[in-house]
Motif scaffolding. Sequence first.
Motif, PDB file in Angstrom:
ATOM      1  N   MET A   1       0.838  -1.191   0.000  1.00  0.00           N
ATOM      2  CA  MET A   1       0.000   0.000   0.000  1.00  0.00           C
ATOM      3  C   MET A   1       0.880   1.251   0.000  1.00  0.00           C
ATOM      4  N   LEU A   2       0.559   2.191  -0.890  1.00  0.00           N
ATOM      5  CA  LEU A   2       1.297   3.443  -0.978  1.00  0.00           C
ATOM      6  C   LEU A   2       0.356   4.602  -0.648  1.00  0.00           C
ATOM      7  N   PHE A   3       0.833   5.503   0.170  1.00  0.00           N
ATOM      8  CA  PHE A   3       0.046   6.683   0.506  1.00  0.00           C
ATOM      9  C   PHE A   3       0.460   7.839  -0.404  1.00  0.00           C
ATOM     10  N   VAL A  13       8.394   8.148  -6.531  1.00  0.00           N
ATOM     11  CA  VAL A  13       9.175   6.916  -6.640  1.00  0.00           C
ATOM     12  C   VAL A  13       8.682   5.981  -5.550  1.00  0.00           C
ATOM     13  N   CYS A  14       8.377   4.730  -5.909  1.00  0.00           N
ATOM     14  CA  CYS A  14       7.851   3.768  -4.940  1.00  0.00           C
ATOM     15  C   CYS A  14       8.828   3.606  -3.779  1.00  0.00           C
ATOM     16  N   THR A  15       8.321   3.738  -2.561  1.00  0.00           N
ATOM     17  CA  THR A  15       9.174   3.642  -1.383  1.00  0.00           C
ATOM     18  C   THR A  15       9.625   2.210  -1.102  1.00  0.00           C
ATOM     19  N   ASN A  16       9.008   1.230  -1.763  1.00  0.00           N
ATOM     20  CA  ASN A  16       9.374  -0.173  -1.535  1.00  0.00           C
ATOM     21  C   ASN A  16      10.317  -0.715  -2.609  1.00  0.00           C
TER      22      ASN A  16
END
Length: 271
Positions: A1-3, A13-16
Amino acid sequence: MLFHRELAENLHVCTNCQHHMGITPRERFHALFDNSVFVEVTVPDPVVDPLHFRDQKKYPERLKTAQRNTGEKEAMVVAEGEIGRTPIVAVGQDFSFMGGSMGMYVGNAIIAGAERAVETKRPLVLFSAAGGARMQEGILSLMQMPRTTVAIEMLKEAGVPYIVVLTHPTTGGVTASYAMLGDVHIAEPNALICFAGPRVIEQTIREKLPEGFQRAEYLLDHGMLDRVTHRRDMKEELVTIIRMLLGQSPAVRGDLPAPDPTSEAIEKAAE
């Protein structure tokens, strides 16, 4: 899940997985320029719908829809300001506006940016993102390839640095013209950079292409790029390269002025 807030703070940029998502020129400029301060450069308006083109919709209808969805006038934004206290002119291509397709306005924008860069002796930094030429403008779209090439030649004759940042995707006539004419070529990770796409090539030669073919890392390994740089490091990278090309000293960190090399404190430290 991205906020959404975390994603925006991380420059989309995706934090994961660190996947670089699409970003508009205006969002990019807010992150790039010092204190998010920049001034837009005026771009001359071309003739609208010169070919009276129609497919499923009329061309003017497609333009209005893209303008309404993006809030932008066209597929390119030109601005000037400072990055790391270093003045530049920046040109950003918006893939969300009709696939960032290269039409007459895009050609005018690059010429306007190049002229402003020559006039002010500022480096020109271009962020490319396009699916190629705009089919609704036919041959007039393809004519932007030589027009923009001449504009880049103006920069070279004036001794003004020209840096290209290739983002996902940069394809077609854009790759075959101004996107590959820079003094330095930087790409964002895993960006697709090509003339004809991998699916078209596979269907033509009836062979499976190598893994990662036409991606930024593949092109870097084969000498087509100078750098592959994460978006969060892009500003610092650009400042360093621009100041090197201009023969200037390294940028000073923070807002304090550069130390005086003749000061007593530095002489004592040297002793």
